[in-house]
Design a protein around this motif. Structure first.
Motif, PDB file in Angstrom:
ATOM      1  N   ALA A   1       0.824  -1.202   0.000  1.00 16.15           N
ATOM      2  CA  ALA A   1       0.000   0.000   0.000  1.00 16.15           C
ATOM      3  C   ALA A   1       0.863   1.259   0.000  1.00 16.15           C
ATOM      4  CB  ALA A   1      -0.918  -0.013   1.224  1.00 16.15           C
ATOM      5  N   ALA A   2       1.888   1.267   0.826  1.00 17.40           N
ATOM      6  CA  ALA A   2       2.737   2.453   0.924  1.00 17.40           C
ATOM      7  C   ALA A   2       3.548   2.677  -0.344  1.00 17.40           C
ATOM      8  CB  ALA A   2       3.671   2.330   2.127  1.00 17.40           C
ATOM      9  N   SER A   3       3.984   1.597  -1.000  1.00 17.17           N
ATOM     10  CA  SER A   3       4.741   1.762  -2.238  1.00 17.17           C
ATOM     11  C   SER A   3       3.859   2.366  -3.339  1.00 17.17           C
ATOM     12  CB  SER A   3       5.313   0.418  -2.692  1.00 17.17           C
ATOM     13  OG  SER A   3       4.279  -0.485  -3.027  1.00 17.17           O
ATOM     14  N   THR A   4       2.569   2.066  -3.296  1.00 19.06           N
ATOM     15  CA  THR A   4       1.640   2.683  -4.247  1.00 19.06           C
ATOM     16  C   THR A   4       1.564   4.185  -4.026  1.00 19.06           C
ATOM     17  OG1 THR A   4       0.308   0.663  -4.269  1.00 19.06           O
ATOM     18  CG2 THR A   4      -0.734   2.668  -5.094  1.00 19.06           C
ATOM     19  N   PHE A   5       1.474   4.575  -2.751  1.00 17.47           N
ATOM     20  CA  PHE A   5       1.415   6.004  -2.459  1.00 17.47           C
ATOM     21  C   PHE A   5       2.729   6.683  -2.800  1.00 17.47           C
ATOM     22  CE2 PHE A   5       0.648   9.841   0.047  1.00 17.47           C
ATOM     23  CZ  PHE A   5      -0.697  10.051  -0.208  1.00 17.47           C
ATOM     24  N   ALA A   6       3.835   5.974  -2.601  1.00 15.45           N
ATOM     25  CA  ALA A   6       5.139   6.523  -2.982  1.00 15.45           C
ATOM     26  C   ALA A   6       5.208   6.745  -4.492  1.00 15.45           C
ATOM     27  CB  ALA A   6       6.252   5.580  -2.528  1.00 15.45           C
TER      28      ALA A   6
END
Length: 429
Positions: free
Chosen positions: A287-292
Motif C-alpha cells: 500500500a505504501a509503495s503505491t502512495f510513494a
C-alpha cells in the motif's frame, strides 16, 4: 492533479488519526487519488500494490519473522535471560538492567521491536513488580529497550530500508551495531541512576561464581551464536541477507531439537504466526509503495528536494530539519509505512548534501523507532501498555527521562558518523 494529491493525503492522514489500520488508511489515500484522476487507468493501482512487494530482499522479512517466532518456542528466551541475570544481577535495578540487555541480545534473534516488547511485557514486567519496581517504570523500561531491536541485526526495518534505498542490507546490518550498543549502554546508565535514587535493589548480593557464569554461558551459547553466524556469513559471502533468513530458520529448528522443547504443534502455530505477521507487513509495504509511486508521479520528491536545497544551505541544517520532521511523523505514522513513503523523498537530498548514505539510513530508522514510543499513536507504547495494563498518562510521565536520553543518542548519531559507519568501514574496507 495538485488537488488530487492534496485530497488523497488528507484522506490518508485523517484515517490514521481515526486509528483505522495503517494498510487501509494508505490504500484509501491511493484509491482516492485514482478516483480523482480519471485519465489514469485503475489497473495501475493494483499493479503498483503487487509490484511493491515483488522484491527479492523483502523475502528476508518472512524468513526472519519465522526464525524469531520459532525461537520463542525453543526455550531460548529463558536461557538468555538467565545469562543476563548472571552478568548484571549485582547492578542497581538488576532486573531492569536484565530487560535492557535481553532486548539487545534478543534483537539479534527476533528482528521485531513489537514482538520483543510484547514478550518482555508478559515475562519480565510481572517479575519486576514483585521485586518492588513500579508498574510505570517497568513498562517504560520494557518499551524503550525494544527500540534497540530494529538497530541490532537482523532488524526488519533495515531490510525494508535497504530494498527501498538500494543499499547493501549486509552493510546496514553492520551499521546498526554501533547505535544499538550505544543505546544499550546509555539506557543501562540511566536505569542505574534512577534505581539508585528510588532504592530499586539488585537481584543478587554477590557476583556470580565462575561456575555459575560458565553454566549460564553454556546454556545461552548456541542462541547467541545466531547473530554471529548471520553477520559472518553475509560478510564472507557465504550467503546473502535474504538467504541468511532461511539459515536462521534452520538454526532455530536445530535449537528446538537440541533443547527438546519445540513440538510439532509449536511448529504449526509458529508458521501461522509467521503468515499473519508477514502478511500484515507486506500489505503495508504494498500500500505504501503505491502512495510513494503517486508522490513520484506528481514530482513531489523533486519539488521538495529543490525547496530544501534552496533554503537549507548546509548538511547540518538539513539533518536538524529532517530529525525534527521524522520525530513528528513517527508520532502519527507507522514506521514501515513512513519509511516507504519518505525514503524516496529524503535519501536523494541527503546524497546531494554529501551525507553518508548509511549514516542517514541508521539515523532515519532511529528516528522512527523513537516515534514508535511517542504519543499519541506510538505502537510500542500501545503494545506494552496493552499487556501490562499501565495507564498511558502514567507511562508518558515516567518516560520523560528516557525520551531525553533518546534525543541525546540521536544527536550523537547525527553529529558523529562513526557510530553508524565505524563497523562498516572496519569490516568492508
Amino acid at each position: 492533479m495538485e488537488s488530487s494529491i492534496a485530497i488523497s493525503t488528507i484522506v490518508l492522514l485523517v484515517l490514521l488519526f481515526l486509528k483505522v489500520p495503517v494498510f487501509l488508511s494508505v490504500l484509501s489515500g491511493g484509491v482516492m487519488y485514482f478516483l480523482l484522476s480519471p485519465n489514469i487507468p485503475g489497473q495501475i493501482f493494483v499493479q503498483r500494490v503487487i509490484a511493491g512487494t515483488e522484491s527479492i530482499p523483502l523475502l528476508a522479512i518472512p524468513f526472519f519473522v519465522c526464525a524469531g517466532v520459532f525461537m520463542n518456542y525453543t526455550g531460548v528466551t529463558k536461557r538468555i535471560m538467565n545469562f543476563c541475570e548472571v552478568l548484571l544481577g549485582t547492578f542497581s535495578g538488576g532486573l531492569a538492567q536484565v530487560a535492557i540487555l535481553l532486548s539487545t541480545l534478543m534483537g539479534g534473534l527476533s528482528g521485531s521491536n513489537l514482538a520483543d516488547a510484547a514478550m518482555e511485557a508478559k515475562m519480565i514486567v510481572p517479575e519486576m513488580q514483585k521485586r518492588g519496581f513500579s508498574l510505570e517504570f517497568s513498562s517504560v523500561v520494557t518499551a524503550t529497550s525494544a527500540i534497540i531491536t530494529p538497530l541490532i541485526p537482523p532488524g526488519i526495518a533495515m531490510i525494508i530500508y535497504g530494498s527501498i534505498g538500494n543499499l547493501s542490507i549486509g552493510k546496514l546490518f553492520m551499521g546498526g551495531i554501533g547505535p544499538g550498543l550505544l543505546l544499550c549502554v546509555a539506557m543501562m546508565m540511566l536505569v542505574s541512576v534512577i534505581s539508585h535514587k528510588r532504592g530499586y535493589k539488585p537481584m543478587r548480593e554477590h557476583h556470580a561464581t565462575a561456575g555459575e557464569f560458565w553454566s549460564a554461558l553454556k546454556a545461552a551459547f548456541l542462541p547467541l551464536c545466531l547473530p554471529i553466524i548471520i553477520i559472518g556469513g553475509i560478510r564472507i559471502g557465504l550467503f546473502t541477507p535474504t538467504e541468511a533468513g532461511a539459515v536462521a530458520i534452520v538454526y532455530s529448528l536445530f535449537l528446538g531439537l537440541v533443547y527438546r522443547e519445540m513440538r510439532m504443534a509449536d511448529i504449526v502455530t509458529g508458521i501461522k504466526e509467521t503468515i499473519t505477521t508477514s502478511a500484515s507487513i507486506m500489505i503495508i509495504i504494498g500500500a505504501a509503495s503505491t502512495f510513494a509511486w503517486i508522490l513520484t508521479k506528481e514530482r513531489i520528491p523533486q519539488e521538495l528536494a529543490q525547496m530544501m536545497i534552496t533554503f537549507l544551505q548546509s548538511p547540518g541544517m538539513f539533518l536538524l530539519v529532517v530529525n525534527i520532521f521524522l520525530l513528528f511523523v513517527g508520532m502519527f505514522l507507522e514506521g514501515n509505512a513512513a519509511m516507504i513513503i519518505l525514503v524516496p523523498l529524503l535519501a536523494p537530498i541527503a546524497t546531494h548534501f554529501g551525507i553518508n548514505e548509511y549514516q542517514f539510513a541508521i539515523m532515519f530508522i532511529f528516528n522512527l523507532a523513537i516515534g514508535a514510543l511517542s504519543p499519541p499513536m506510538g505502537t510500542l507504547m500501545f503494545v506494552t501498555c496493552g499487556v501490562t495494563k499501565c495507564k498511558m498518562s502514567a507511562f508518558i510521565r515516567e518516560a520523560v527521562p528516557f525520551y531525553l536520553l533518546l534525543l541525546v543518542c540521536l544527536l550523537l548519531l547525527t553529529i558523529f558518523p562513526v557510530f553508524s559507519t565505524g563497523v562498516i568501514n572496519l569490516l568492508y574496507n
